[in-house]
Design a protein around this motif. Structure first.
Motif, PDB file in Angstrom:
ATOM      1  N   ILE A 132       4.958  -0.943   8.240  1.00 42.12           N
ATOM      2  CA  ILE A 132       4.261  -2.030   7.894  1.00 42.12           C
ATOM      3  C   ILE A 132       3.014  -2.097   8.482  1.00 42.12           C
ATOM      4  N   ASP A 133       1.558  -2.439   8.392  1.00 45.07           N
ATOM      5  CA  ASP A 133      -0.515  -1.461   8.957  1.00 45.07           C
ATOM      6  C   ASP A 133       0.218  -3.396   9.486  1.00 45.07           C
ATOM      7  N   LYS A 134      -1.053  -3.145  10.421  1.00 51.18           N
ATOM      8  CA  LYS A 134      -1.971  -4.265  11.149  1.00 51.18           C
ATOM      9  C   LYS A 134      -2.197  -5.177  10.320  1.00 51.18           C
TER      10      LYS A 134
ATOM     11  N   ALA B 266       0.969  -1.221  -0.099  1.00 50.10           N
ATOM     12  CA  ALA B 266      -0.102   0.203  -0.146  1.00 50.10           C
ATOM     13  C   ALA B 266       0.495   1.457  -0.659  1.00 50.10           C
ATOM     14  N   SER B 267       0.142   2.302  -0.316  1.00 49.72           N
ATOM     15  CA  SER B 267       1.170   3.863  -0.590  1.00 49.72           C
ATOM     16  C   SER B 267       0.246   4.728   0.204  1.00 49.72           C
ATOM     17  N   VAL B 268       0.967   5.466   0.832  1.00 48.10           N
ATOM     18  CA  VAL B 268      -0.065   7.296   1.195  1.00 48.10           C
ATOM     19  C   VAL B 268       0.826   8.065   0.459  1.00 48.10           C
TER      20      VAL B 268
ATOM     21  N   ILE C 203      -3.893  12.004  16.389  1.00 47.90           N
ATOM     22  CA  ILE C 203      -3.529  11.721  15.033  1.00 47.90           C
ATOM     23  C   ILE C 203      -2.533  10.107  15.568  1.00 47.90           C
ATOM     24  N   TRP C 204      -2.491   9.180  15.004  1.00 48.26           N
ATOM     25  CA  TRP C 204      -2.246   8.441  16.139  1.00 48.26           C
ATOM     26  C   TRP C 204      -1.536   7.179  15.314  1.00 48.26           C
ATOM     27  N   GLY C 205      -0.497   5.938  15.543  1.00 53.65           N
ATOM     28  CA  GLY C 205      -0.400   4.893  14.332  1.00 53.65           C
ATOM     29  C   GLY C 205       0.447   5.065  14.055  1.00 53.65           C
ATOM     30  N   LEU C 206       0.502   4.621  12.367  1.00 51.94           N
ATOM     31  CA  LEU C 206       1.142   4.600  11.977  1.00 51.94           C
ATOM     32  C   LEU C 206       1.102   6.051  11.556  1.00 51.94           C
ATOM     33  N   THR C 207      -0.080   6.723  11.470  1.00 51.51           N
ATOM     34  CA  THR C 207      -0.060   7.730  10.463  1.00 51.51           C
ATOM     35  C   THR C 207       0.560   8.600  11.261  1.00 51.51           C
TER      36      THR C 207
ATOM     37  N   GLY D 165      -4.302   7.327   0.856  1.00 54.43           N
ATOM     38  CA  GLY D 165      -3.715   6.211   0.560  1.00 54.43           C
ATOM     39  C   GLY D 165      -4.568   4.902   0.081  1.00 54.43           C
ATOM     40  N   GLY D 166      -4.111   4.434  -0.071  1.00 53.70           N
ATOM     41  CA  GLY D 166      -4.508   2.973  -0.172  1.00 53.70           C
ATOM     42  C   GLY D 166      -3.731   1.793  -0.577  1.00 53.70           C
ATOM     43  N   LYS D 167      -4.075   0.524  -1.032  1.00 50.64           N
ATOM     44  CA  LYS D 167      -3.707  -0.647  -1.597  1.00 50.64           C
ATOM     45  C   LYS D 167      -3.359  -0.185  -3.013  1.00 50.64           C
TER      46      LYS D 167
ATOM     47  N   VAL E 225      -9.761  12.045   7.342  1.00 49.56           N
ATOM     48  CA  VAL E 225     -10.507  11.807   8.484  1.00 49.56           C
ATOM     49  C   VAL E 225     -11.205  10.386   7.580  1.00 49.56           C
ATOM     50  N   ARG E 226     -11.124   8.849   8.099  1.00 50.02           N
ATOM     51  CA  ARG E 226     -11.349   8.059   7.099  1.00 50.02           C
ATOM     52  C   ARG E 226     -13.083   7.846   7.529  1.00 50.02           C
ATOM     53  N   SER E 227     -13.395   7.331   6.339  1.00 54.72           N
ATOM     54  CA  SER E 227     -15.662   7.686   6.291  1.00 54.72           C
ATOM     55  C   SER E 227     -15.764   5.641   7.302  1.00 54.72           C
TER      56      SER E 227
ATOM     57  N   GLN F 134     -18.366   4.179   7.285  1.00 56.23           N
ATOM     58  CA  GLN F 134     -18.876   2.993   6.252  1.00 56.23           C
ATOM     59  C   GLN F 134     -17.261   2.078   6.317  1.00 56.23           C
ATOM     60  N   LEU F 135     -15.915   2.520   6.373  1.00 59.22           N
ATOM     61  CA  LEU F 135     -14.833   1.652   6.164  1.00 59.22           C
ATOM     62  C   LEU F 135     -14.813   0.651   6.511  1.00 59.22           C
ATOM     63  N   ARG F 136     -14.763  -0.444   5.922  1.00 57.95           N
ATOM     64  CA  ARG F 136     -14.599  -2.042   6.711  1.00 57.95           C
ATOM     65  C   ARG F 136     -13.148  -1.863   7.554  1.00 57.95           C
ATOM     66  N   ARG F 137     -11.644  -1.336   7.196  1.00 59.18           N
ATOM     67  CA  ARG F 137     -10.752  -1.086   7.592  1.00 59.18           C
ATOM     68  C   ARG F 137     -10.360   0.477   8.470  1.00 59.18           C
ATOM     69  N   SER F 138     -10.320   0.453   9.809  1.00 58.33           N
ATOM     70  CA  SER F 138      -9.712   1.846  10.680  1.00 58.33           C
ATOM     71  C   SER F 138     -11.138   2.879  10.239  1.00 58.33           C
ATOM     72  N   PRO F 139     -11.869   2.423  10.724  1.00 60.37           N
ATOM     73  CA  PRO F 139     -13.267   3.668  10.586  1.00 60.37           C
ATOM     74  C   PRO F 139     -13.252   4.792  11.116  1.00 60.37           C
ATOM     75  N   GLY F 140     -13.209   5.842  11.059  1.00 57.90           N
ATOM     76  CA  GLY F 140     -12.796   7.527  11.990  1.00 57.90           C
ATOM     77  C   GLY F 140     -11.805   7.522  12.171  1.00 57.90           C
ATOM     78  N   GLU F 141     -11.119   6.851  11.700  1.00 56.58           N
ATOM     79  CA  GLU F 141      -9.331   6.989  12.646  1.00 56.58           C
ATOM     80  C   GLU F 141      -8.574   8.088  11.084  1.00 56.58           C
ATOM     81  N   VAL F 142      -7.044   8.929  11.384  1.00 52.88           N
ATOM     82  CA  VAL F 142      -7.114   9.410  11.134  1.00 52.88           C
ATOM     83  C   VAL F 142      -5.537   9.477   9.637  1.00 52.88           C
ATOM     84  N   CYS F 143      -5.785   9.434   9.001  1.00 49.84           N
ATOM     85  CA  CYS F 143      -4.452   9.031   8.059  1.00 49.84           C
ATOM     86  C   CYS F 143      -4.471   9.637   6.681  1.00 49.84           C
TER      87      CYS F 143
ATOM     88  N   LEU G 281       2.930  -3.775   3.077  1.00 54.43           N
ATOM     89  CA  LEU G 281       3.981  -3.064   3.456  1.00 54.43           C
ATOM     90  C   LEU G 281       3.471  -1.580   2.729  1.00 54.43           C
ATOM     91  N   VAL G 282       3.772  -0.774   3.414  1.00 53.07           N
ATOM     92  CA  VAL G 282       2.872   0.863   3.184  1.00 53.07           C
ATOM     93  C   VAL G 282       4.299   2.194   3.142  1.00 53.07           C
ATOM     94  N   THR G 283       4.527   2.153   1.845  1.00 57.83           N
ATOM     95  CA  THR G 283       5.567   3.194   1.667  1.00 57.83           C
ATOM     96  C   THR G 283       4.395   4.812   1.779  1.00 57.83           C
TER      97      THR G 283
END
Ligand SMILES: CC(C)(COP(=O)(O)OP(=O)(O)OC[C@H]1O[C@@H](n2cnc3c(N)ncnc32)[C@H](O)[C@@H]1OP(=O)(O)O)[C@@H](O)C(=O)NCCC(=O)NCCSC(=O)CC(=O)O
Ligand SMILES: [Mg+2]
Length: 243
Positions: free
Chosen positions: A114-116, A40-42, A189-193, A75-77, A59-61, A63-72, A120-122
């Protein structure tokens, strides 16, 4: 052109030029592209506002299955049609916030994370226009905001969370709360972001942050790469033992 306007433009150009030079030293190009992980890339979109570098985040929607509502970051796969990590980041930024690829000045790729899900996130760093008006795709993005890059070394509201990944890797997770004067809202804003935002700020400012980091600032290139290689080794060992 008015004199102050001209001065403002010169100041902006010199801020960008300094950042460009530092970022190019940290360009990893395709050095990690061969690793056998899903990809994936951001896009880390930088702009100059009021004489300071700012970073655009989403801020992620919900509705998204992955990480809804999280700041990122936008980017994507990776898609089969993407030529490289840069292509993926630009395609996703267009889909998510309406950023036209030709309006991005791509500077470099930084050390991946590397995300959960073991992607591999570039991170791809690029300048965008200070006047960029996002048009968020509501299916994927619920909000877009900007944060002064300096906030990621000198935050007002910061916490560190020790963590252990499923692969047994021990690390430190940064968590920033940013009170956005524009939206009159707070964003976490936390985690990988946060990990990418902090690294970007270290590369550009080369200043010691007000909190602890897992890198040696005097050897930032080698320590960031060994941090990644340790993480990768722990993921890889686990993948092998699961086969
Ligand atoms: C790794 C990522 C770059 C991967 O990007 P995305 O998850 O956005 O992937 P993507 O854009 O390709 O697609 C997102 C999902 O939306 C779906 N999707 C696409 N278009 C859609 C549409 N129009 N309507 C509804 N859903 C849609 C896709 O099928 C996919 O679902 P599906 O996924 O179902 O196929 C990102 O997840 C990321 O930045 N993660 C870190 C976020 C973060 O820092 N969180 C804070 C801490 S948690 C943390 O740090 C740990 C961690 O995340 O590792
Ligand atoms: Mg996405």
């Amino acid at each position: 052109m008015a004199a102050e306007e001209h001065e403002g433009e010169q100041e902006r150009d010199s801020i960008k030029e300094k950042a460009r030079l530092r970022l190019r030293e940290f360009d990893v190009r395709d050095r990690f592209s061969h690793l056998p992980l899903a990809r994936a890339s951001v896009l880390l979109p930088l702009m100059v506002r009021a004489g300071k570098l700012h970073l655009l985040l989403t801020v992620r929607s919900m509705q998204l299955r992955r990480s809804p509502g999280e700041v990122c970051f936008p980017g994507g796969k990776s898609d089969a049609t993407d030529k490289d990590e840069i292509d993926t980041a630009l395609r996703e930024a267009k889909e998510e916030v309406g950023l036209q690829p030709e309006k991005v000045e791509v500077i470099c790729r930084l050390v991946p994370g590397i995300d959960k899900m073991n992607y591999l996130v570039t991170p791809v760093v690029g300048f965008i226009e200070d006047t960029f008006q996002p048009s968020p795709n509501p299916d994927e993005v619920s909000n877009v905001f900007v944060v002064p890059l300096e906030y990621f070394i000198k935050p007002l509201n910061y916490q560190t969370v020790p963590y252990k990944t499923s692969s047994g890797y021990h690390g430190r997770m940064h968590s920033f709360t940013y009170d956005d004067p524009e939206h009159k809202m707070s964003f976490r804003i936390w985690g990988l972001t946060a990990h990418f935002a902090v690294f970007l700020a270290l590369v550009i400012f080369r200043r010691r942050p007000t909190f602890e980091i897992d890198y040696d600032l005097d050897n930032l290139i080698s320590s960031s790469e060994s941090y990644f290689m340790n993480l990768y080794a722990s993921v890889y060992e686990r993948k092998k033992s699961n086969i």
